[in-house]
Scaffold this motif. Structure first.
Motif, PDB file in Angstrom:
ATOM      1  N   PRO A   1      10.520  49.527 -25.009  1.00 49.88           N
ATOM      2  CA  PRO A   1      11.450  48.396 -24.902  1.00 49.88           C
ATOM      3  C   PRO A   1      12.626  48.561 -25.851  1.00 49.88           C
ATOM      4  CG  PRO A   1       9.199  47.646 -25.373  1.00 49.88           C
ATOM      5  CD  PRO A   1       9.186  49.130 -25.450  1.00 49.88           C
ATOM      6  N   ASP A   2      13.803  48.107 -25.390  1.00 50.85           N
ATOM      7  CA  ASP A   2      15.012  48.239 -26.195  1.00 50.85           C
ATOM      8  C   ASP A   2      15.639  46.849 -26.316  1.00 50.85           C
ATOM      9  OD1 ASP A   2      17.055  49.496 -27.570  1.00 50.85           O
ATOM     10  OD2 ASP A   2      18.270  49.726 -25.747  1.00 50.85           O
ATOM     11  N   HIS A   3      15.650  46.315 -27.543  1.00 54.40           N
ATOM     12  CA  HIS A   3      16.228  44.987 -27.761  1.00 54.40           C
ATOM     13  C   HIS A   3      16.709  44.916 -29.196  1.00 54.40           C
ATOM     14  CE1 HIS A   3      12.379  44.249 -29.728  1.00 54.40           C
ATOM     15  NE2 HIS A   3      11.802  44.741 -28.642  1.00 54.40           N
ATOM     16  N   LYS A   4      17.149  43.719 -29.640  1.00 52.56           N
ATOM     17  CA  LYS A   4      17.806  43.668 -30.945  1.00 52.56           C
ATOM     18  C   LYS A   4      16.828  43.856 -32.104  1.00 52.56           C
ATOM     19  CE  LYS A   4      17.720  38.641 -31.156  1.00 52.56           C
ATOM     20  NZ  LYS A   4      18.475  37.408 -31.305  1.00 52.56           N
ATOM     21  N   HIS A   5      15.511  43.779 -31.834  1.00 52.65           N
ATOM     22  CA  HIS A   5      14.540  44.006 -32.912  1.00 52.65           C
ATOM     23  C   HIS A   5      13.900  45.400 -32.834  1.00 52.65           C
ATOM     24  CE1 HIS A   5      14.983  39.859 -34.007  1.00 52.65           C
ATOM     25  NE2 HIS A   5      14.591  39.454 -32.817  1.00 52.65           N
ATOM     26  N   SER A   6      14.427  46.279 -31.956  1.00 51.48           N
ATOM     27  CA  SER A   6      13.811  47.604 -31.750  1.00 51.48           C
ATOM     28  C   SER A   6      13.736  48.417 -33.028  1.00 51.48           C
ATOM     29  CB  SER A   6      14.613  48.423 -30.734  1.00 51.48           C
ATOM     30  OG  SER A   6      14.622  47.784 -29.502  1.00 51.48           O
TER      31      SER A   6
ATOM     32  N   GLN B   1      -0.675  53.732 -27.324  1.00 53.96           N
ATOM     33  CA  GLN B   1      -0.426  54.311 -26.003  1.00 53.96           C
ATOM     34  C   GLN B   1      -1.019  53.413 -24.912  1.00 53.96           C
ATOM     35  OE1 GLN B   1       1.702  56.700 -26.139  1.00 53.96           O
ATOM     36  NE2 GLN B   1       1.395  56.510 -28.351  1.00 53.96           N
ATOM     37  N   GLN B   2      -2.200  52.866 -25.188  1.00 58.87           N
ATOM     38  CA  GLN B   2      -2.885  52.074 -24.167  1.00 58.87           C
ATOM     39  C   GLN B   2      -2.132  50.774 -23.873  1.00 58.87           C
ATOM     40  OE1 GLN B   2      -7.035  51.677 -24.950  1.00 58.87           O
ATOM     41  NE2 GLN B   2      -7.293  50.117 -23.375  1.00 58.87           N
ATOM     42  N   HIS B   3      -1.695  50.079 -24.940  1.00 50.02           N
ATOM     43  CA  HIS B   3      -1.094  48.758 -24.739  1.00 50.02           C
ATOM     44  C   HIS B   3       0.424  48.798 -24.690  1.00 50.02           C
ATOM     45  CE1 HIS B   3      -4.915  46.799 -24.996  1.00 50.02           C
ATOM     46  NE2 HIS B   3      -5.168  47.316 -26.195  1.00 50.02           N
ATOM     47  N   GLY B   4       1.034  49.909 -25.085  1.00 49.60           N
ATOM     48  CA  GLY B   4       2.487  49.969 -25.149  1.00 49.60           C
ATOM     49  C   GLY B   4       2.991  49.154 -26.319  1.00 49.60           C
ATOM     50  N   MET B   5       4.331  49.219 -26.551  1.00 49.29           N
ATOM     51  CA  MET B   5       4.910  48.462 -27.651  1.00 49.29           C
ATOM     52  C   MET B   5       4.856  46.979 -27.326  1.00 49.29           C
ATOM     53  SD  MET B   5       6.057  50.629 -29.887  1.00 49.29           S
ATOM     54  CE  MET B   5       6.920  52.160 -30.190  1.00 49.29           C
ATOM     55  N   SER B   6       4.540  46.194 -28.316  1.00 50.09           N
ATOM     56  CA  SER B   6       4.583  44.752 -28.148  1.00 50.09           C
ATOM     57  C   SER B   6       6.043  44.312 -28.181  1.00 50.09           C
ATOM     58  CB  SER B   6       3.804  44.120 -29.293  1.00 50.09           C
ATOM     59  OG  SER B   6       4.321  42.859 -29.588  1.00 50.09           O
ATOM     60  N   ILE B   7       6.381  43.268 -27.413  1.00 52.83           N
ATOM     61  CA  ILE B   7       7.762  42.773 -27.492  1.00 52.83           C
ATOM     62  C   ILE B   7       7.740  41.382 -28.120  1.00 52.83           C
ATOM     63  CG2 ILE B   7       8.838  44.161 -25.689  1.00 52.83           C
ATOM     64  CD1 ILE B   7       8.327  41.871 -23.761  1.00 52.83           C
ATOM     65  N   PRO B   8       8.796  41.061 -28.893  1.00 52.88           N
ATOM     66  CA  PRO B   8       8.812  39.762 -29.567  1.00 52.88           C
ATOM     67  C   PRO B   8       8.966  38.617 -28.572  1.00 52.88           C
ATOM     68  CG  PRO B   8      10.868  40.949 -29.938  1.00 52.88           C
ATOM     69  CD  PRO B   8       9.950  41.892 -29.240  1.00 52.88           C
ATOM     70  N   GLU B   9       8.704  37.394 -29.034  1.00 55.92           N
ATOM     71  CA  GLU B   9       8.714  36.210 -28.159  1.00 55.92           C
ATOM     72  C   GLU B   9      10.047  36.027 -27.437  1.00 55.92           C
ATOM     73  OE1 GLU B   9       7.293  33.356 -31.032  1.00 55.92           O
ATOM     74  OE2 GLU B   9       5.678  32.779 -29.674  1.00 55.92           O
ATOM     75  N   SER B  10      11.146  36.320 -28.181  1.00 59.47           N
ATOM     76  CA  SER B  10      12.469  36.109 -27.578  1.00 59.47           C
ATOM     77  C   SER B  10      12.637  36.979 -26.340  1.00 59.47           C
ATOM     78  CB  SER B  10      13.561  36.419 -28.601  1.00 59.47           C
ATOM     79  OG  SER B  10      13.416  37.746 -29.072  1.00 59.47           O
ATOM     80  N   GLU B  11      12.009  38.167 -26.341  1.00 54.86           N
ATOM     81  CA  GLU B  11      12.091  39.049 -25.178  1.00 54.86           C
ATOM     82  C   GLU B  11      11.153  38.595 -24.077  1.00 54.86           C
ATOM     83  OE1 GLU B  11      15.086  41.142 -25.644  1.00 54.86           O
ATOM     84  OE2 GLU B  11      13.759  42.277 -24.335  1.00 54.86           O
ATOM     85  N   GLN B  12       9.982  38.105 -24.490  1.00 55.68           N
ATOM     86  CA  GLN B  12       8.995  37.692 -23.488  1.00 55.68           C
ATOM     87  C   GLN B  12       9.511  36.548 -22.629  1.00 55.68           C
ATOM     88  OE1 GLN B  12       5.009  37.061 -25.031  1.00 55.68           O
ATOM     89  NE2 GLN B  12       5.316  38.753 -26.449  1.00 55.68           N
ATOM     90  N   GLN B  13      10.415  35.725 -23.241  1.00 52.78           N
ATOM     91  CA  GLN B  13      10.929  34.583 -22.477  1.00 52.78           C
ATOM     92  C   GLN B  13      11.912  35.012 -21.399  1.00 52.78           C
ATOM     93  OE1 GLN B  13      12.206  32.329 -25.813  1.00 52.78           O
ATOM     94  NE2 GLN B  13      10.114  31.659 -26.266  1.00 52.78           N
TER      95      GLN B  13
END
Lengths: 160, 365
Positions: free
Chosen positions: B32-37, B212-224
């Motif tokens: 994932p690529d976002h402002k908290h990457s 690898q199994q779960h991938g990178m977690s994304i912050p709440e702002s991205e999940q929305q």
């Protein structure tokens, strides 16, 4: 018109492939420089004792401690640089000194007063006690001989 | 890529090692690529410093001798062996930078709430790795056996000794007697180079496997955001090259620090000499050191020590269990409380650490 476009297109392509090659070469060069910078101190670190031993081996002359007290028909082991060496006091009051590293496979030979010879127990190599010549067994070469100087109750051994 | 290996060689290896699925996964994987990457790189930075420590640690093993001659052997590394001071300095600096990077990684995953389902075991394995890293640091600190090492270990081991009944017994077993001697060095050496790596490396593999199994977690702002609006970059080559660039920066920082501030070696430990006036632990133990000291001042006697240890351990346990009381995005009110808890923990750590350094007497070494 279309031909023109084509040629300008292919020169652009040529320029970009040139740029690509340049980048590849540059990246490899920088990578090699990095590897060298990291690798050099690591190599010197690992090789440190080797360098130290090499500088200790530069020794050309050694005074054999208690050498003058050596009775006739006897030998004394001493260290020449980093390697073992052997001082022999013969019955006729002459002296010999050799590097005590068997020329066959590097064992340390011993002086045998009964037979008056130098014997290597590893593979039964025999050397002459006066000259160091290989006289029997597998040794291919004589033992390297040192010069011995006996004066004022001191025995000094030096490279021949 | 595989074609350049020669298709025949590749297919020969593929049939036997099953490379294709791994390669496919690596090529398909996206990050994932976002402002908290930015925070995604800190786990990798921690890993980089760990790898550096493995290499320099093996190099130090070439000359280090545990036991009675430990101090002399470190002195030899520092003064006689070519670049020995550099290898040792890099080992010590990367240990400190690794713990620092791990703290950044931990707090960033905490505030991005990456510990939530299904990533609880990532949080717990990470917690275990940081705990082991601190034991690595503590055991490694003694090995040179200079005066600071000696007294820091003496104080450190007096902490488990205040536990009722079993405390003194455990401390004696760890030390190999009532005092710090050559036996202690050998025990810490075995811990540092055999036992800890044997625990750390499998746990690290679990941690990396779970990523690898779960991938990178994304912050709440991205999940929305709706899925179509979320951006990502390919893992290979984009993220890998970015990661390598970050590692190069980490290597530069490490080299600069190790050369500009070579790790010092104090005078040999003397069990009869008084402790140095500015005796203190490594910075990552400073907070707990100062909390114990503060509680000792407020509540004199054993009560203070007990309360200090209880306060600190309660905080650590709450921290470890955080995925249980903030399990998912639906835990709204709880989610905000946990975020505040994180700020409080961070503040306590920073304030007590600065406090600890502020009250140290200035001593010229």
């Amino acid at each position: 018109m279309s031909e023109n476009q084509n040629t300008s297109g292919s020169t652009e392509q040529g320029a970009s492939s040139e740029r690509r090659t340049f980048l590849k070469v540059a990246a490899c060069g920088v990578g090699a420089a990095w590897a060298g910078m990291v690798g050099y101190p690591i190599y010197r670190y690992i090789a440190s004792p080797v360098e130290e031993a090499a500088s200790a081996d530069v020794v050309t002359e050694v005074e054999v401690e208690k050498g003058a007290e050596l009775p006739k028909n006897a030998a004394l082991m001493f260290k020449f640089g980093t390697k073992p060496a052997m001082l022999i006091h013969h019955d006729d009051d002459t002296w010999s000194a050799f590097l005590a590293v068997c020329t066959h496979l590097g064992c340390t030979p011993a002086y045998q007063p009964e037979e008056k010879r130098i014997f290597c127990p590893c593979h039964s190599g025999v050397y002459d006690a006066h000259s160091g010549a290989n006289v029997a067994g597998p040794p291919p070469k004589p033992l390297p001989q040192f010069k011995v100087a006996v004066a004022d109750g001191k025995v000094v051994v030096s490279r021949a | 890529m595989p074609e350049s290996l020669g298709p025949k060689v590749y297919s020969w290896l593929d049939e036997r090692l099953g490379l294709s699925p791994i390669l496919e996964l690596a090529l398909k994987k996206r990050v994932p690529d976002h402002k908290h990457s930015f925070w995604y790189y800190w786990g990798g930075i921690t890993l980089f410093f760990f790898i550096v420590m493995c290499f320099t640690g093996v190099l130090l093993l070439l000359y280090y001798r545990p036991g009675d001659g430990a101090y002399e052997s470190v002195q030899q590394i520092n003064t006689q062996i070519k670049f020995g001071w550099l290898i040792r300095s890099i080992h010590s600096w990367s240990a400190n930078l690794m713990v620092a990077a791990a703290f950044v990684h931990m707090f960033s995953t905490f505030f991005m709430k990456a510990y939530r389902a299904p990533r609880e075991f990532l949080w717990w394995s990470g917690f275990g790795l940081l705990s082991l890293a601190m034991v690595f640091g503590f055991s490694g600190y003694l090995l040179p056996m200079d005066d600071l090492a000696y007294f820091a270990t003496k104080v450190g081991l007096s902490i488990p000794a205040v536990m009722p009944v079993v405390g003194p017994w455990i401390a004696d077993l760890v030390r190999g007697g009532p005092d710090i001697t050559a036996y202690t060095i050998s025990r810490f050496f075995a811990l540092h180079v055999v036992i800890l790596p044997a625990l750390f490396i499998p746990l690290l593999l679990l941690h990396l496997g779970l990523v690898q199994q779960h991938g990178m977690s994304i912050p709440e702002s991205e999940q929305q955001k709706p899925e179509a609006e979320r951006k990502s970059i390919p893992f290979f080559p984009n993220f890998v090259f970015k990661d390598l660039a970050v590692w190069l920066v980490a290597l530069n920082v490490l080299a600069l620090l190790a050369v500009a501030f070579p790790w010092p070696l104090g005078p040999a430990a003397d069990p009869l000499a008084p402790a140095p006036a500015d005796i203190h632990p490594e910075w990552y133990f400073m907070s707990s050191f100062q909390i114990l000291k503060a509680f000792g001042g407020w509540f004199p006697g054993v009560v203070g020590e007990f309360l200090g240890i209880a306060f600190f351990n309660a905080g650590v346990v709450l921290w470890a269990l955080v995925p249980l009381f903030d399990p998912n995005t639906k835990s709204g009110q709880w989610g905000r409380r946990v975020t505040w808890f994180g700020f409080v923990v961070l503040a306590v750590l920073i304030v007590t650490t600065i406090w600890g350094y502020a009250v140290l007497p200035a001593v010229a070494h």
